[in-house]
Design a protein around this motif. Structure first.
Motif, short mmCIF file in Angstrom:
data_model
loop_
_atom_site.label_atom_id
_atom_site.label_comp_id
_atom_site.label_asym_id
_atom_site.label_seq_id
_atom_site.Cartn_x
_atom_site.Cartn_y
_atom_site.Cartn_z
N GLU A 15 0.83 -1.20 0.00
CA GLU A 15 0.00 0.00 0.00
C GLU A 15 0.86 1.26 0.00
O GLU A 15 1.89 1.31 0.67
N PRO A 16 0.41 2.27 -0.72
CA PRO A 16 1.08 3.58 -0.62
C PRO A 16 1.02 4.08 0.81
O PRO A 16 0.10 3.73 1.56
N THR A 17 1.97 4.94 1.20
CA THR A 17 2.01 5.37 2.59
C THR A 17 1.30 6.69 2.85
O THR A 17 0.89 6.94 3.96
N GLY A 18 1.22 7.54 1.84
CA GLY A 18 0.74 8.88 2.13
C GLY A 18 1.75 9.72 2.87
O GLY A 18 1.45 10.83 3.30
N GLY A 19 2.94 9.22 3.05
CA GLY A 19 3.94 9.98 3.79
C GLY A 19 5.30 9.88 3.15
O GLY A 19 5.45 9.34 2.05
N PHE A 53 4.64 -0.61 4.92
CA PHE A 53 3.65 -0.28 3.90
C PHE A 53 3.91 -0.94 2.55
O PHE A 53 3.03 -1.53 1.96
N PRO A 95 -2.31 9.13 -2.77
CA PRO A 95 -2.93 8.16 -1.85
C PRO A 95 -2.68 8.60 -0.40
O PRO A 95 -1.71 9.31 -0.13
N THR A 96 -3.55 8.18 0.50
CA THR A 96 -3.41 8.65 1.88
C THR A 96 -2.65 7.71 2.78
O THR A 96 -2.10 8.13 3.79
N GLY A 97 -2.64 6.43 2.47
CA GLY A 97 -2.08 5.49 3.43
C GLY A 97 -2.98 5.27 4.63
O GLY A 97 -2.58 4.63 5.59
N GLY A 111 1.37 9.66 -6.53
CA GLY A 111 0.03 9.90 -7.04
C GLY A 111 0.04 10.90 -8.17
O GLY A 111 -0.63 10.72 -9.20
N ASP A 168 -8.25 1.82 1.62
CA ASP A 168 -6.86 1.51 1.96
C ASP A 168 -6.44 0.11 1.52
O ASP A 168 -5.45 -0.43 2.01
N THR A 184 2.10 2.86 -7.98
CA THR A 184 1.42 3.40 -6.79
C THR A 184 2.40 3.98 -5.78
O THR A 184 2.02 4.84 -5.00
N HIS A 212 4.66 6.51 10.35
CA HIS A 212 3.66 5.75 9.59
C HIS A 212 3.69 4.28 9.97
O HIS A 212 2.68 3.60 9.90
#
Lengths: 331, 331, 331, 331
Positions: free
Chosen positions: C103-107, C124, D104-106, C260, D257, C252, C114
């Protein structure tokens, strides 16, 4: 409530208080079955979960001791208070506080996320690991022996002897406490450390591994209660401003993420460690009713079974009971 | 340090202390140029940034007032302390504490993220917005008037009058404080609220909009200093346990995310509001040297220019100076 | 849009495309003044900020190269894609994915917070540092040489030679990358690592320090574009499922916290490194209009001046321009 | 390239594919017992957990439908994709993207903390609630009817009819979705909203409550697969750039997510909703082996039993199976 006591420093009074404390210790030993002995450092698991002991030492000299008073244990996080004091003595209060904040974290003692999201770019306070490691890095000296010398001297002045280092615990910490290395490298990257990381962590683990008893904790607490002055000699062992600061920190941040609850329900500056020790400091109080330890006292407690926050379960309950019975709260 | 004072309750002594306080207020008025008057509620911006005033009321009756003492201002977050007290009286301490924790947050007073990441599923404490809104929802009554009645009765008992609601501020809050609605809906979703959200927020905004003066704050603080008992009548207005709890909360959480620093540098339970008010509570102290207000006192301060944390800049500096000069710290 | 092209594989066509690319590289060299060369590893700062080069290699064999094509640079984070591939080959896809999420982290790529706030207790994805270090720990072997052997074999098969290790960069990384040690100790504590931490980090730093060129990146990308099969020999170098997975991850999560935006504006799986390299993968496309590289291609870009997210500024702009002009997006 | 296939649009081929899909739907109906029907909006709980249906519509006109194809359900979060498209058409892509990021938000779709900790001060992307509410606020119009008109026109153009609003669901959402109000007020405070909050939320809840079928989703997906052009009329219904952007967003952020996992294991742009619907978009592909839907297709799936992330359990498994069998991944 205690009533009608004329002179606390008589044998009668002391015996009378002693009886109370004995009862309470007996009562709270029932809680030693709850919680769990710390396991993150393997050797700490060898502690006897049944143990519970308390030592109270008044500024006026009165002593009350009850339960398992002779068990030595490692000082662990309680050292954070005194390392902070030593750093303030060596480097000056304002310098130390320019590097470490004095705010509660709202999170666990070993949180890295709280560092990462924080807007003020310094560790929250000297009593969480990140802050304590930063403070350790400020100690004078280029070897761990030199860095620890100030702490040993402080202990020696107050306790009358140099407590031993528990080598097994130190080695166990050194090998297993990877979270502290994670924190240490994070601090290093952020530029917070003033000594080499390995030296800092070696010193940090050693200071946590010094072995003391609850009598020692009571003495340490008593000196803080008396604003740093030894009442027996009137020597100022800790500068008054530093002692005050240390007590404020203990109240707001001393009991991990249960510090707020301890302040609310007990109301005494205190610091706990994962070996099950707690040092509590009762400053002199002014109450209308005659109560014990009006001049202040230090309290050492030991009970290795911990709650989820890492505080001694029976120790906290015992302290809460005594504080309520004797109206020890500072509020 | 103050020395050689024999009897504080003489006119001479009071005048002598008054002179000191006048000097200090003059000195710290220079800081009123720093910081900024709160702008998030538009009407608060109309405050005069130059104002600074203090009112001190001893349990023994001594009064010292200096600076801009007559300015009325809205109580804002200071109400959180007393709403918590009212809720404890109405619902019982243990019920209230089953719904709201008493831990410092380590973050801003209006943080939602701290709720979201928290493991314990209740608001951190009654002095941040999330906790205060939750506490407000517990007040008895099905209209805001009914819900506020307990607070008004408490105020009337202590102040001798019912302070007015500033309708303009209330309406301004009601219209503009969207962050509190965000928090409110979050609390609603989490199942924390015990009244309908709109009613809760209406009550919350109204209690924040009650207009008081620093003399009122000094009286409120003095009653807390005296553990809830009015020294003039010996009436218990606030249960002792609740008064103690409130003071502990003020010390650990009362000054937004500068609470730790206030505890460390000033050492007095206090609560601030964004209108620039601060109520501070000095419990009775036991010091070796003769100092003013040994029996405890309440202090009200007003200075509308705020620092980044939302506390009165000049107010904090003035309190710190007085606390250090007169050794008011509880530690 | 390109129109009227009959046969791409003629010298005429290639020359015509080459002219376009030359123009674009010239144009985007103006952006090399913006951004900054990475400084966290001191030796990376020696890169020439003016450099910009691109190499495109079609599955059908067509080659276009322009700008500074001969500059060697260290592969850095681009290695993460291929280490993940090697781990999947050695340990099986399902095993690797049981240890690292996708999954993407968003960070940020080096965030510890995270990890700490995450509910799913694994890193992640394999393209942030925490995930890549975890993947490195899974590689077969008990020395860094053994652990790197799979990566070297993969590189040799695709590139036709074993690219050298830049010892200076490795030593610089090893000495300075304390954040990665912080992450490493955190992973160790959480039980994520499958090799000793020092070995894992040594391997990780070495794989980041392998020196390649944009021609090498184009070859690596081309093999991925062709689902792991070398079109020249029809040998399957990377299992199809693994190649697909790697491309999905690149899309991703490949461009740090601008992944993104890169997906939205460029639409090609890609991975960047802090030395300024980017590998981009254009899978075979089915468009109605005749465009270049319909069979897919790999692209290597080098431009050491980075934006705040750590991606080559000029490199991203050049890729975006080409992708839009030639309609290379996979969407 | 596909070779040897003469004409997919023959009855023989279609029937052959239909048989496969029927088998798979039967097989995956066994998963409908797992997971749970959404309960946060009470009325959604009335869905029949056993239902599973799929509708595939090729750009070339081929149709395959299987399972429970006639069940109407509310579009829920799937609307986010099309509201974003409408906003881009009405306000321009660059304007919309200046207000909402595409990362993406994570984290969870309804996280506030991710807004609060974010450095870039805009919602992460248009497919999480915070971003979608912000996008809704940008729609033209001063009533919810006017704001929805663009969406209805888009739906009418593609579906040939205006799907009805499910009033019960709308009212249920309006009453119960307090988390969205919390988010809305947070956005309002941050200055992100371009319409009044109540209007924005009313519009948002209405667009979520529009009732569609999987055939509708297949048509919507097919238009996106064809870059916004209706293959039957060659009319450009959605600008090509916007269609591309929407697909990129769906791939990186469309499945809550679990978006990264869906990209890795299925590899198709898709968006799910809590009512159990999924729209998936298969862009035209270029593969060597003869496979169905080479020209691209849209897929609608319905299965109301959800996994923890809020995606249809059986729906995801069915899509994954079909994508793997038919090699539909874009990578």
């Amino acid at each position: 409530m205690v009533q009608g006591i004329v002179n606390w420093n008589t044998q009668t009074t002391q015996k009378w208080l002693q009886n109370y404390v004995d009862d309470w210790v007996n009562f709270y030993q029932k809680n030693t079955g709850e919680g769990e002995v710390a396991s993150y450092i393997p050797i700490l698991q060898e502690a006897n979960q049944q143990h519970l002991g308390i030592s109270i030492l008044g500024i006026d000299g009165m002593e009350i001791r009850s339960g398992n008073v002779e068990i030595p244990f490692t000082i662990q996080s309680i050292s954070k208070v005194f390392i902070f004091i030593v750093a303030c003595i060596q480097r000056g209060v304002s310098y130390v506080l320019s590097k470490v904040d004095v705010e509660p974290t709202g999170g666990a003692f070993n949180s890295i996320m709280h560092l990462e999201t924080r807007q003020v770019k310094k560790p929250f306070n000297p009593l969480v690991n990140a802050g304590a490691i930063t403070v350790t890095s400020m100690l004078n000296g280029s070897t761990s022996e030199q860095k620890l010398e100030g702490f040993y001297q402080l202990l020696e002045k107050i306790l009358g002897y140099r407590p031993p280092l528990n080598i097994d615990v130190y080695e166990s910490e050194n090998e297993t406490s990877v979270r502290n290395r994670a924190i240490g490298y994070y601090l290093l990257e952020m530029g917070y450390l003033e000594s080499e990381l390995d030296l800092t962590l070696e010193t940090y683990f050693k200071q946590c591994s010094i072995e003391i008893t609850i009598d020692d904790l009571a003495k340490l607490g008593m000196i803080l209660a008396n604003d740093g002055v030894d009442p027996r000699t009137q020597e100022e062992i800790i500068p008054r401003q530093v002692a005050r600061l240390a007590k404020a920190l203990m109240l707001t941040c001393g009991m991990y993420d249960a510090s707020g609850k301890f302040a609310a329900y007990v109301g005494i500056p205190a610091k706990s460690g994962v070996s099950g020790g707690i040092v509590a400091v009762v400053p002199p109080r002014a109450r209308n009713n005659p109560l014990p330890f009006l001049d202040g006292c230090g309290i050492g407690v030991y009970g290795p079974a911990l709650d989820k926050q890492g505080n001694s379960i029976a120790g906290i309950r015992l302290l809460r009971h005594i504080a309520n019975q004797w109206d020890l709260s500072i509020f």
